[in-house]
Design an enzyme around this catalytic site. Structure first.
Site, PDB file in Angstrom:
ATOM      1  CG  ASN A 155     -12.763  12.252   2.301  1.00  0.00           C
ATOM      2  OD1 ASN A 155     -11.560  12.526   2.245  1.00  0.00           O
ATOM      3  ND2 ASN A 155     -13.488  12.465   3.371  1.00  0.00           N
ATOM      4  CD  GLU A 253      -7.247  17.884  10.804  1.00  0.00           C
ATOM      5  OE1 GLU A 253      -8.304  17.376  11.242  1.00  0.00           O
ATOM      6  OE2 GLU A 253      -6.840  19.002  11.138  1.00  0.00           O
ATOM      7  N   GLY A 255     -10.148   9.832  11.345  1.00  0.00           N
ATOM      8  CA  GLY A 255     -11.545   9.441  11.172  1.00  0.00           C
ATOM      9  C   GLY A 255     -12.492  10.075  12.180  1.00  0.00           C
ATOM     10  CB  CYS A 287     -13.438  13.126   8.231  1.00  0.00           C
ATOM     11  SG  CYS A 287     -13.282  14.841   7.705  1.00  0.00           S
ATOM     12  CE  LYS A 454     -13.392  11.028  22.336  1.00  0.00           C
ATOM     13  NZ  LYS A 454     -14.591  10.534  23.014  1.00  0.00           N
ATOM     14  CD  GLU A 461      -5.847  20.101   7.152  1.00  0.00           C
ATOM     15  OE1 GLU A 461      -6.787  19.480   6.653  1.00  0.00           O
ATOM     16  OE2 GLU A 461      -4.727  20.190   6.590  1.00  0.00           O
TER      17      GLU A 461
HETATM   18  P1  NAD Z   1      -6.051   6.300   4.119  1.00  0.00           P
HETATM   19  O1  NAD Z   1      -5.573   6.335   5.520  1.00  0.00           O
HETATM   20  O2  NAD Z   1      -6.210   4.984   3.462  1.00  0.00           O
HETATM   21  O3  NAD Z   1      -5.050   7.138   3.170  1.00  0.00           O
HETATM   22  C1  NAD Z   1      -4.707   8.481   3.418  1.00  0.00           C
HETATM   23  C2  NAD Z   1      -3.397   8.804   2.682  1.00  0.00           C
HETATM   24  O4  NAD Z   1      -2.326   8.051   3.262  1.00  0.00           O
HETATM   25  C3  NAD Z   1      -3.411   8.419   1.203  1.00  0.00           C
HETATM   26  O5  NAD Z   1      -2.639   9.342   0.476  1.00  0.00           O
HETATM   27  C4  NAD Z   1      -2.733   7.065   1.209  1.00  0.00           C
HETATM   28  O6  NAD Z   1      -2.171   6.740  -0.043  1.00  0.00           O
HETATM   29  C5  NAD Z   1      -1.674   7.255   2.272  1.00  0.00           C
HETATM   30  N1  NAD Z   1      -1.214   6.033   2.914  1.00  0.00           N
HETATM   31  C6  NAD Z   1      -1.794   4.813   2.923  1.00  0.00           C
HETATM   32  N2  NAD Z   1      -1.044   3.940   3.663  1.00  0.00           N
HETATM   33  C7  NAD Z   1       0.009   4.644   4.116  1.00  0.00           C
HETATM   34  C8  NAD Z   1       1.132   4.316   4.960  1.00  0.00           C
HETATM   35  N3  NAD Z   1       1.305   3.092   5.470  1.00  0.00           N
HETATM   36  N4  NAD Z   1       2.017   5.297   5.261  1.00  0.00           N
HETATM   37  C9  NAD Z   1       1.831   6.558   4.794  1.00  0.00           C
HETATM   38  N5  NAD Z   1       0.808   6.919   3.975  1.00  0.00           N
HETATM   39  C10 NAD Z   1      -0.095   5.967   3.655  1.00  0.00           C
HETATM   40  O7  NAD Z   1      -7.407   7.143   4.084  1.00  0.00           O
HETATM   41  P2  NAD Z   1      -8.500   7.241   2.919  1.00  0.00           P
HETATM   42  O8  NAD Z   1      -9.226   5.942   2.847  1.00  0.00           O
HETATM   43  O9  NAD Z   1      -7.907   7.800   1.674  1.00  0.00           O
HETATM   44  O10 NAD Z   1      -9.458   8.375   3.515  1.00  0.00           O
HETATM   45  C11 NAD Z   1     -10.546   8.128   4.344  1.00  0.00           C
HETATM   46  C12 NAD Z   1     -10.214   8.416   5.787  1.00  0.00           C
HETATM   47  O11 NAD Z   1      -9.749   9.755   5.919  1.00  0.00           O
HETATM   48  C13 NAD Z   1     -11.422   8.327   6.695  1.00  0.00           C
HETATM   49  O12 NAD Z   1     -11.056   7.663   7.875  1.00  0.00           O
HETATM   50  C14 NAD Z   1     -11.767   9.781   6.980  1.00  0.00           C
HETATM   51  O13 NAD Z   1     -12.451   9.997   8.187  1.00  0.00           O
HETATM   52  C15 NAD Z   1     -10.418  10.393   7.001  1.00  0.00           C
HETATM   53  N6  NAD Z   1     -10.505  11.835   6.767  1.00  0.00           N
HETATM   54  C16 NAD Z   1     -10.279  12.667   7.813  1.00  0.00           C
HETATM   55  C17 NAD Z   1     -10.404  14.050   7.638  1.00  0.00           C
HETATM   56  C18 NAD Z   1     -10.181  15.004   8.771  1.00  0.00           C
HETATM   57  O14 NAD Z   1     -10.071  16.196   8.522  1.00  0.00           O
HETATM   58  N7  NAD Z   1     -10.108  14.552  10.007  1.00  0.00           N
HETATM   59  C19 NAD Z   1     -10.747  14.558   6.380  1.00  0.00           C
HETATM   60  C20 NAD Z   1     -10.972  13.666   5.338  1.00  0.00           C
HETATM   61  C21 NAD Z   1     -10.842  12.302   5.542  1.00  0.00           C
END
Ligand code: NAD
Length: 485
Positions: A155, A253, A255, A287, A454, A461
């Site tokens: 995102n 970081e 959801g 997020c 939680k 960050e």
């Molecule tokens: P995702 O968990 O599908 O993927 C995140 C990263 O992990 C990607 O690079 C992906 O290729 C990798 N990945 C996928 N499966 C993996 C595994 N089994 N082991 C290791 N790496 C793996 O997330 P997404 O759909 O790309 O992003 C959306 C999510 O990210 C939402 O839940 C959002 O809230 C969260 N998010 C959180 C923050 C924050 O700062 N808290 C910021 C942005 C997005």
């Protein structure tokens, strides 16, 4: 529109195809069409990237530099991001489906600012001399960890790469970075910028490809000292468990499903603006979105009427048009997921005030959708939808508002809209979230530290706090024998 882009892996200072030659199509969410392809790495490529990162760390041509020398390179990176800002803004817009307005004014400048900010902090890192009672002189230093595995989501590909790379590199680590499979383009440009800025070979390595296979390999690799992960709570929990088992550092970081508390004493125009920004920014794929509107009962009807009147005027459509505020969702799969939440919310008794059906205009467009009438245990209230979907609940007292706000498993960002600042401060203290916006939503720069409570993760960050994840403290105790008479 960007066409025919071909990205490669960047390992040990070389641009490479994957070891089995595989490539994967890159689509734009704006039309669903192919705009190019990316090298699709194998686990052997991950091993090569980790070996290069480890060797660079051990050679010391980055890790052994002074903070000031590293800062010079980080400042050059920021300057090159600004020089290549239009190329980056277009790539990020087309790849993720973000309106060009935001990639120009938010994503790219924030990435440059982040490198500049950590360039400044790189020059100020210092240990401490402690006043021990031992017959000794004691000091502490903070040391880089070695190889960092950086896993970033779809995102905010550029900003979240910068928010990991800048602090990790500032203190002397080497990095293996894997962006999300759907959105590899800005990372490839950033890798070129790091190379052009003079980062020594092997210090930054880019791997593109499948999340589970490559991500797991990075997490499990014995030569990766620490994982910096931003992504979903489900994957983050697995990553953190594996890191715990292997005894390596991890920063997560994850959801969110932030609550926006609107009190009857709020300025209604500002509250409407904050509420809309909170759930439509980045098409709700944020997020830190404010997707649970909690409104004091007496303001419910006027606020809902004002929202219903304002939302249809938020421009949705062509991402290349500087007037567009809402672009598409990232993929058909994600659109189906968001729509599934909305359909189940209606089945559970929710009433759609506006939106509720995908737009038929090509691409993965979903309109801002407001749902009233759901109980607090409804799935759309408790879970992260990650689309432009707002649920509405009412409260009568401050206590009830706080209880509702804290009632989900997430706790990342929340908002308070009120004209009573003392009340805002009192409530902010009791909200279970790492970041609270008052009379606003979404303002961020590299000084604003964020992170979860939680199920939203353990990381922080931005700000100086991010540096703690990428360093460990060492104490040195030097015996001071009594002076002979
Ligand atoms: P995702 O968990 O599908 O993927 C995140 C990263 O992990 C990607 O690079 C992906 O290729 C990798 N990945 C996928 N499966 C993996 C595994 N089994 N082991 C290791 N790496 C793996 O997330 P997404 O759909 O790309 O992003 C959306 C999510 O990210 C939402 O839940 C959002 O809230 C969260 N998010 C959180 C923050 C924050 O700062 N808290 C910021 C942005 C997005």
């Amino acid at each position: 529109m960007l066409q025919d882009v071909h990205t490669q892996l960047y390992i040990d200072g070389e641009w490479r195809e994957s070891s089995d030659g595989a490539r994967h199509d890159v689509l734009t969410p704006a039309t669903g069409e192919r705009i190019g392809d990316a090298a699709w790495a194998t686990t052997a490529d991950v091993d090569a990237a980790v070996a290069a990162a480890k060797a660079s760390f051990e050679r010391g041509d980055w890790s052994a530099l002074s903070g000031r020398e590293r800062a010079r390179v980080l400042i050059r990176i920021a300057a090159l991001i600004r020089e290549r800002s239009e190329e980056l803004a277009i790539a990020e817009s087309v790849d993720v489906g973000k309106p060009i307005l935001f990639t120009r004014v938010v994503d790219v400048p924030t990435a440059a600012d982040t490198f500049e900010y950590y360039a400044a902090l790189a020059q100020t890192q210092a240990g401490e001399i402690r006043d021990t009672t031992l017959p000794a002189f004691q000091y502490t230093t903070r040391e880089a960890l070695g190889v960092i595995g950086a896993l970033t989501p779809f995102n905010f590909p550029l900003i979240l790469a910068a928010s990991k790379l800048a602090p990790a590199l500032a203190v002397g680590n080497s990095v293996v970075h894997k962006p999300a499979e759907d959105t590899p383009l800005s990372a490839a440009i950033l890798a070129r910028i790091l190379e052009d800025a003079g980062l020594p070979r092997g210090v930054y390595n880019l791997i593109t490809g499948t999340g589970p296979a490559l991500g797991e390999r990075i997490v499990e690799h014995p030569d990766v000292a620490m994982i910096a992960f931003t992504g979903s709570t489900a994957v983050g929990a697995k990553v953190a468990a594996k890191c715990g088992e292997l005894g390596k550092g991890v920063m997560t970081e994850l959801g969110g499903n932030g609550a926006n508390l609107v009190f009857a004493d709020a300025d209604i125009d500002r509250a409407v603006e904050a509420t809309i920004n909170a759930f439509v920014f980045n098409t709700g794929q944020f997020c830190m979105a404010g997707v649970r509107l909690l409104v004091e009962r007496e303001l419910h009807d006027p606020l809902l009427a004002a929202l219903a009147a304002a939302i249809p005027h938020v421009p949705i459509g062509d991402i290349a048009d500087m007037g567009t505020v809402i672009g598409p969702l990232v993929s058909q799969r994600h659109l189906d997921r968001v729509h599934g939440f909305v359909k189940r919310a209606v089945a559970a008794g929710g009433t759609i005030v506006t939106g509720g059906e995908p737009l038929e205009r090509g691409g993965f467009y979903y309109p801002p959708t407001v749902i009233t009438g759901l109980g607090n245990d409804a799935e759309a209230v408790q879970e992260e939808v990650f689309g432009p979907v707002l649920t509405v609940q009412t409260f009568d007292t401050e206590e009830e508002a706080i209880a509702l706000a804290n009632s989900t498993r997430y706790g990342l960002a929340m908002g308070i809209q009120t004209s009573d600042i003392v009340k805002a401060m009192r409530i902010a203290k009791r909200l279970e979230a790492g970041l609270i916006w008052v009379n606003d939503w979404g303002k961020l720069d590299p000084t604003v530290t964020f992170g979860g409570t939680k199920a939203s993760g353990t990381g922080r960050e931005n700000g100086p706090e991010a540096l703690h994840h990428y360093t460990r403290t060492k104490s040195v105790v030097i015996a001071t024998p009594p002076v002979a008479d």
